[in-house]
Design a protein around this motif. Sequence first.
Motif, PDB file in Angstrom:
ATOM      1  N   CYS A  93       0.838  -1.210   0.000  1.00  0.00           N
ATOM      2  CA  CYS A  93       0.000   0.000   0.000  1.00  0.00           C
ATOM      3  C   CYS A  93       0.868   1.255   0.000  1.00  0.00           C
ATOM      4  O   CYS A  93       0.594   2.216  -0.737  1.00  0.00           O
ATOM      5  N   SER A  94       1.914   1.262   0.827  1.00  0.00           N
ATOM      6  CA  SER A  94       2.789   2.434   0.900  1.00  0.00           C
ATOM      7  C   SER A  94       3.513   2.675  -0.426  1.00  0.00           C
ATOM      8  O   SER A  94       3.653   3.823  -0.873  1.00  0.00           O
ATOM      9  N   ILE A  95       3.975   1.593  -1.058  1.00  0.00           N
ATOM     10  CA  ILE A  95       4.648   1.735  -2.355  1.00  0.00           C
ATOM     11  C   ILE A  95       3.679   2.300  -3.381  1.00  0.00           C
ATOM     12  O   ILE A  95       4.040   3.178  -4.186  1.00  0.00           O
ATOM     13  N   GLN A  96       2.439   1.823  -3.364  1.00  0.00           N
ATOM     14  CA  GLN A  96       1.456   2.307  -4.342  1.00  0.00           C
ATOM     15  C   GLN A  96       1.191   3.789  -4.162  1.00  0.00           C
ATOM     16  O   GLN A  96       1.171   4.540  -5.150  1.00  0.00           O
ATOM     17  N   ILE A  97       0.991   4.218  -2.919  1.00  0.00           N
ATOM     18  CA  ILE A  97       0.726   5.641  -2.672  1.00  0.00           C
ATOM     19  C   ILE A  97       1.908   6.490  -3.116  1.00  0.00           C
ATOM     20  O   ILE A  97       1.742   7.550  -3.735  1.00  0.00           O
ATOM     21  N   ALA A  98       3.134   6.020  -2.860  1.00  0.00           N
ATOM     22  CA  ALA A  98       4.326   6.760  -3.277  1.00  0.00           C
ATOM     23  C   ALA A  98       4.444   6.797  -4.796  1.00  0.00           C
ATOM     24  O   ALA A  98       4.750   7.846  -5.391  1.00  0.00           O
ATOM     25  N   ALA A  99       4.189   5.663  -5.443  1.00  0.00           N
ATOM     26  CA  ALA A  99       4.325   5.583  -6.902  1.00  0.00           C
ATOM     27  C   ALA A  99       3.294   6.448  -7.614  1.00  0.00           C
ATOM     28  O   ALA A  99       3.582   7.052  -8.657  1.00  0.00           O
ATOM     29  N   GLN A 100       2.094   6.537  -7.058  1.00  0.00           N
ATOM     30  CA  GLN A 100       1.040   7.331  -7.687  1.00  0.00           C
ATOM     31  C   GLN A 100       1.367   8.818  -7.688  1.00  0.00           C
ATOM     32  O   GLN A 100       0.815   9.570  -8.496  1.00  0.00           O
ATOM     33  N   GLY A 101       2.267   9.236  -6.818  1.00  0.00           N
ATOM     34  CA  GLY A 101       2.667  10.639  -6.789  1.00  0.00           C
ATOM     35  C   GLY A 101       3.850  10.939  -7.687  1.00  0.00           C
ATOM     36  O   GLY A 101       4.312  12.081  -7.754  1.00  0.00           O
ATOM     37  N   GLY A 102       4.353   9.904  -8.388  1.00  0.00           N
ATOM     38  CA  GLY A 102       5.566  10.091  -9.176  1.00  0.00           C
ATOM     39  C   GLY A 102       5.379   9.981 -10.675  1.00  0.00           C
ATOM     40  O   GLY A 102       6.366   9.899 -11.408  1.00  0.00           O
ATOM     41  N   GLY A 103       4.150   9.943 -11.152  1.00  0.00           N
ATOM     42  CA  GLY A 103       3.941   9.876 -12.593  1.00  0.00           C
ATOM     43  C   GLY A 103       3.102   8.685 -13.002  1.00  0.00           C
ATOM     44  O   GLY A 103       2.496   8.006 -12.165  1.00  0.00           O
ATOM     45  N   THR A 104       3.081   8.386 -14.277  1.00  0.00           N
ATOM     46  CA  THR A 104       2.276   7.302 -14.829  1.00  0.00           C
ATOM     47  C   THR A 104       2.818   5.955 -14.351  1.00  0.00           C
ATOM     48  O   THR A 104       4.022   5.691 -14.418  1.00  0.00           O
ATOM     49  N   LEU A 105       1.926   5.101 -13.883  1.00  0.00           N
ATOM     50  CA  LEU A 105       2.335   3.790 -13.384  1.00  0.00           C
ATOM     51  C   LEU A 105       2.592   2.827 -14.537  1.00  0.00           C
ATOM     52  O   LEU A 105       1.857   2.817 -15.529  1.00  0.00           O
ATOM     53  N   ARG A 106       3.626   2.007 -14.390  1.00  0.00           N
ATOM     54  CA  ARG A 106       3.926   0.966 -15.371  1.00  0.00           C
ATOM     55  C   ARG A 106       3.485  -0.367 -14.782  1.00  0.00           C
ATOM     56  O   ARG A 106       4.032  -0.821 -13.767  1.00  0.00           O
ATOM     57  N   MET A 107       2.508  -1.008 -15.417  1.00  0.00           N
ATOM     58  CA  MET A 107       1.970  -2.260 -14.913  1.00  0.00           C
ATOM     59  C   MET A 107       2.726  -3.448 -15.493  1.00  0.00           C
ATOM     60  O   MET A 107       2.943  -3.507 -16.713  1.00  0.00           O
ATOM     61  N   PRO A 108       3.126  -4.411 -14.658  1.00  0.00           N
ATOM     62  CA  PRO A 108       3.783  -5.611 -15.178  1.00  0.00           C
ATOM     63  C   PRO A 108       2.813  -6.434 -16.017  1.00  0.00           C
ATOM     64  O   PRO A 108       1.591  -6.360 -15.841  1.00  0.00           O
TER      65      PRO A 108
END
Length: 252
Positions: free
Chosen positions: A197-212
């Motif tokens: 959850c913490s990684i997701q919240i941090a990643a969402q603030g850093g740009g477009t997410l890359r999904m595996p």
Amino acid sequence: MNATARPTQMSCSDAEWKVRCDLAAAYRLVAMFGWDDLVFTHISARVPGPEHHFLINPYGWLFEEITASSLVKVDLDGQKIGESDAWVNPAGFTIHSAVHEAREDAQCVLHLHTVDGVAVSCQEEGLLPVNQTAMLLNGQLAYHDYEGIALNHDERPRLTADLGTSNVMILRNHGTLSVGHSVAAAFSFMYFLERACSIQIAAQGGGTLRMPQEDVQSVVESQSKSMSHAADMLVWPALLRRLNRINSGFDS
């Protein structure tokens, strides 16, 4: 709690005392990781034996204060077993009692209200398989819709139906929950859920997410099967060593 009413290592079976020590350690570790919410939320564990008895924290104690002897024994209704001056919050045991009753393998149930866990619980898509930690929970993560503060016992069948055989659950608009065959397993599942959850919240603030890719997600899911056993054998002993260095006394 009156000190004279507290269980001691001499007055408990070895099996119960071991669970008491592990559960007290889990409370203190939750505080150490910054996952506690004042005196709210709970962690419960089944007392070994034929009776449906469980251990839970004395209401009003900070998690960093919990000890093996301060834990209170309750029945499935959250009512105290034996004499104790401790205050137990039966309403706080509503979720836990439902899971313990429905899942014989749920020896420990852990429920949190962390900032990142609650934040993801408020998102329509929930936890995204956007990183390795989240993908380790593929196939084990369940969801339950919010029905208000967990005071209504009528909610319990719906909650346990949604949980099914999963080991981790996001309580939408509320928080996170994990279960395990041991305190160690439940704590480890929660660690991965909260970290994801913490990684997701941090990643969402850093740009477009890359999904595996989906086939990669399936590979990681299959690789996660031994996670709970590693928790008992490797992770938990290491955490107890760390706790003894930082906040010892949980086993008293």
